[in-house]
Design an enzyme around this catalytic site. Structure first.
Site, PDB file in Angstrom:
ATOM      1  N   ASP A   1       0.840  -1.196   0.000  1.00  0.00           N
ATOM      2  CA  ASP A   1       0.000   0.000   0.000  1.00  0.00           C
ATOM      3  C   ASP A   1       0.883   1.258   0.000  1.00  0.00           C
ATOM      4  O   ASP A   1       1.720   1.434   0.895  1.00  0.00           O
ATOM      5  CB  ASP A   1      -0.891   0.017   1.241  1.00  0.00           C
ATOM      6  CG  ASP A   1      -1.814  -1.203   1.324  1.00  0.00           C
ATOM      7  OD1 ASP A   1      -1.489  -2.253   0.737  1.00  0.00           O
ATOM      8  OD2 ASP A   1      -2.861  -1.090   1.980  1.00  0.00           O
TER       9      ASP A   1
ATOM     10  N   HIS B   1      -0.370   4.664  -0.369  1.00  0.00           N
ATOM     11  CA  HIS B   1      -1.054   5.736   0.365  1.00  0.00           C
ATOM     12  C   HIS B   1      -0.453   7.123   0.122  1.00  0.00           C
ATOM     13  O   HIS B   1      -0.142   7.861   1.057  1.00  0.00           O
ATOM     14  CB  HIS B   1      -1.070   5.426   1.865  1.00  0.00           C
ATOM     15  CG  HIS B   1      -2.130   4.447   2.272  1.00  0.00           C
ATOM     16  ND1 HIS B   1      -3.470   4.657   2.010  1.00  0.00           N
ATOM     17  CD2 HIS B   1      -2.053   3.238   2.894  1.00  0.00           C
ATOM     18  CE1 HIS B   1      -4.167   3.643   2.452  1.00  0.00           C
ATOM     19  NE2 HIS B   1      -3.345   2.745   2.990  1.00  0.00           N
TER      20      HIS B   1
ATOM     21  N   ASP C   1      -4.680   0.695  -2.696  1.00  0.00           N
ATOM     22  CA  ASP C   1      -4.515   1.771  -1.716  1.00  0.00           C
ATOM     23  C   ASP C   1      -3.354   2.660  -2.139  1.00  0.00           C
ATOM     24  O   ASP C   1      -2.391   2.880  -1.396  1.00  0.00           O
ATOM     25  CB  ASP C   1      -4.342   1.240  -0.289  1.00  0.00           C
ATOM     26  CG  ASP C   1      -5.688   0.900   0.357  1.00  0.00           C
ATOM     27  OD1 ASP C   1      -6.729   0.959  -0.340  1.00  0.00           O
ATOM     28  OD2 ASP C   1      -5.701   0.584   1.559  1.00  0.00           O
TER      29      ASP C   1
ATOM     30  N   ASN D   1      -9.431  -0.630  -1.075  1.00  0.00           N
ATOM     31  CA  ASN D   1     -10.626  -0.063  -0.449  1.00  0.00           C
ATOM     32  C   ASN D   1     -10.627   1.461  -0.458  1.00  0.00           C
ATOM     33  O   ASN D   1     -11.683   2.092  -0.498  1.00  0.00           O
ATOM     34  CB  ASN D   1     -10.807  -0.596   0.977  1.00  0.00           C
ATOM     35  CG  ASN D   1      -9.695  -0.203   1.919  1.00  0.00           C
ATOM     36  OD1 ASN D   1      -8.552  -0.607   1.735  1.00  0.00           O
ATOM     37  ND2 ASN D   1     -10.003   0.583   2.937  1.00  0.00           N
ATOM     38  N   HIS D   2      -9.440   2.088  -0.487  1.00  0.00           N
ATOM     39  CA  HIS D   2      -9.398   3.547  -0.540  1.00  0.00           C
ATOM     40  C   HIS D   2      -9.788   4.057  -1.928  1.00  0.00           C
ATOM     41  O   HIS D   2     -10.476   5.092  -2.027  1.00  0.00           O
ATOM     42  CB  HIS D   2      -8.021   4.060  -0.110  1.00  0.00           C
ATOM     43  CG  HIS D   2      -7.854   4.063   1.376  1.00  0.00           C
ATOM     44  ND1 HIS D   2      -7.999   5.201   2.152  1.00  0.00           N
ATOM     45  CD2 HIS D   2      -7.591   3.047   2.240  1.00  0.00           C
ATOM     46  CE1 HIS D   2      -7.821   4.887   3.427  1.00  0.00           C
ATOM     47  NE2 HIS D   2      -7.563   3.584   3.501  1.00  0.00           N
TER      48      HIS D   2
ATOM     49  N   HIS E   1      -3.457  -4.219   2.570  1.00  0.00           N
ATOM     50  CA  HIS E   1      -4.601  -3.908   3.439  1.00  0.00           C
ATOM     51  C   HIS E   1      -4.307  -4.116   4.919  1.00  0.00           C
ATOM     52  O   HIS E   1      -4.495  -3.210   5.720  1.00  0.00           O
ATOM     53  CB  HIS E   1      -5.826  -4.717   3.023  1.00  0.00           C
ATOM     54  CG  HIS E   1      -7.085  -4.335   3.734  1.00  0.00           C
ATOM     55  ND1 HIS E   1      -7.597  -3.045   3.685  1.00  0.00           N
ATOM     56  CD2 HIS E   1      -7.939  -5.036   4.524  1.00  0.00           C
ATOM     57  CE1 HIS E   1      -8.713  -2.995   4.396  1.00  0.00           C
ATOM     58  NE2 HIS E   1      -8.937  -4.172   4.922  1.00  0.00           N
TER      59      HIS E   1
END
Length: 240
Positions: free
Chosen positions: A20, A22, A49, A75-76, A197
């Site tokens: 991820d 981010h 993500d 999910n983001h 995740h």
């Protein structure tokens, strides 16, 4: 529409999978420099993500244009899609690092929506030795406990019906059951599956599932990449 995407063997260069991100694309650039990443022949695959929490989430538009960078939906990304489409919980998204999105002009928000909607839920990478590597954000989206990878793909693409597809989508994006149970059962029909995740202190493996989100959105975390062929791990800490 929820889809999968398959890639042929990379016979000329290396393939990497990254945890991820981010919004920490500068950290990713440092990692690729450390690896002497060759944009002519190497490829990188993301477990999703890509956005939220970090400083450079808008850079996702530039990265997804690169022909050697590929990602599944996390999910983001899903939260962004739902919020901009008018079906999501904006307050929840902001609490989870999405405030940057609502500072953008509507035209930029729609551009992000269009690009992120195109991301597959599953990526498969075929290796030259007939092995298959899978990538999904959270967990293999199987709808029954004894299902393998082929059934998971059928579920996410809707071949097993709408209810199973919705269950599969939730599992692919949000599930943590396998890691919470410390379940070492391997998933049938796939050589290895890379997921993110669930934040782990270092890259870890349960059966043939490899968890690679080492928490680069936290001050004591790192961004980790795994070279798929050799399974060599490279991590760049947030403090660097």
């Amino acid at each position: 529409m929820y889809r999968t995407k398959s890639f042929p063997p990379n016979k000329a260069g290396r393939d990497f999978v990254v945890g991820d991100i981010h919004g920490h694309f500068k950290l990713l650039t440092k990692a690729l420099d450390k690896l002497d990443f060759n944009t002519e022949v190497d490829r990188i695959f993301s477990v999703g993500d890509l956005i939220d929490r970090g400083p450079d989430s808008i850079e996702v538009l530039n990265w997804l244009e690169k022909p050697w960078f590929h990602a599944v939906r996390g999910n983001h990304e899903h939260m962004l899609i739902e919020c901009i489409s008018g079906h999501g919980d904006i307050s929840r998204h902001i609490r989870n690092g999405g405030a940057w999105l609502y500072e953008l002009q509507p035209v930029a928000q729609r551009e992000l929506l269009k690009v992120l909607q195109e991301l597959p839920l599953i990526i498969e990478i075929n290796l030259s030795n007939d092995q298959v590597i899978g990538i999904v954000h959270a967990e293999a989206p199987a709808t029954k406990s004894n299902d393998g990878w082929p059934e998971a793909k059928d579920a996410i693409t809707g071949r097993l019906g709408k209810p199973n597809q919705q269950q599969a989508l939730k599992t692919a994006l949000y599930a943590r059951e396998k890691i919470e149970r410390e379940d070492h059962t391997s998933i049938g029909g796939i050589t290895r599956l890379y997921v993110g995740h669930s934040t782990v202190p270092s890259v870890m493996r349960l059966g043939n599932v490899v968890y690679i989100d080492t928490g680069c959105s936290f001050s004591d975390g790192a961004l980790s990449l795994v070279e798929i062929k050799t399974e060599t791990i490279t991590s760049i800490g947030m403090s660097r």
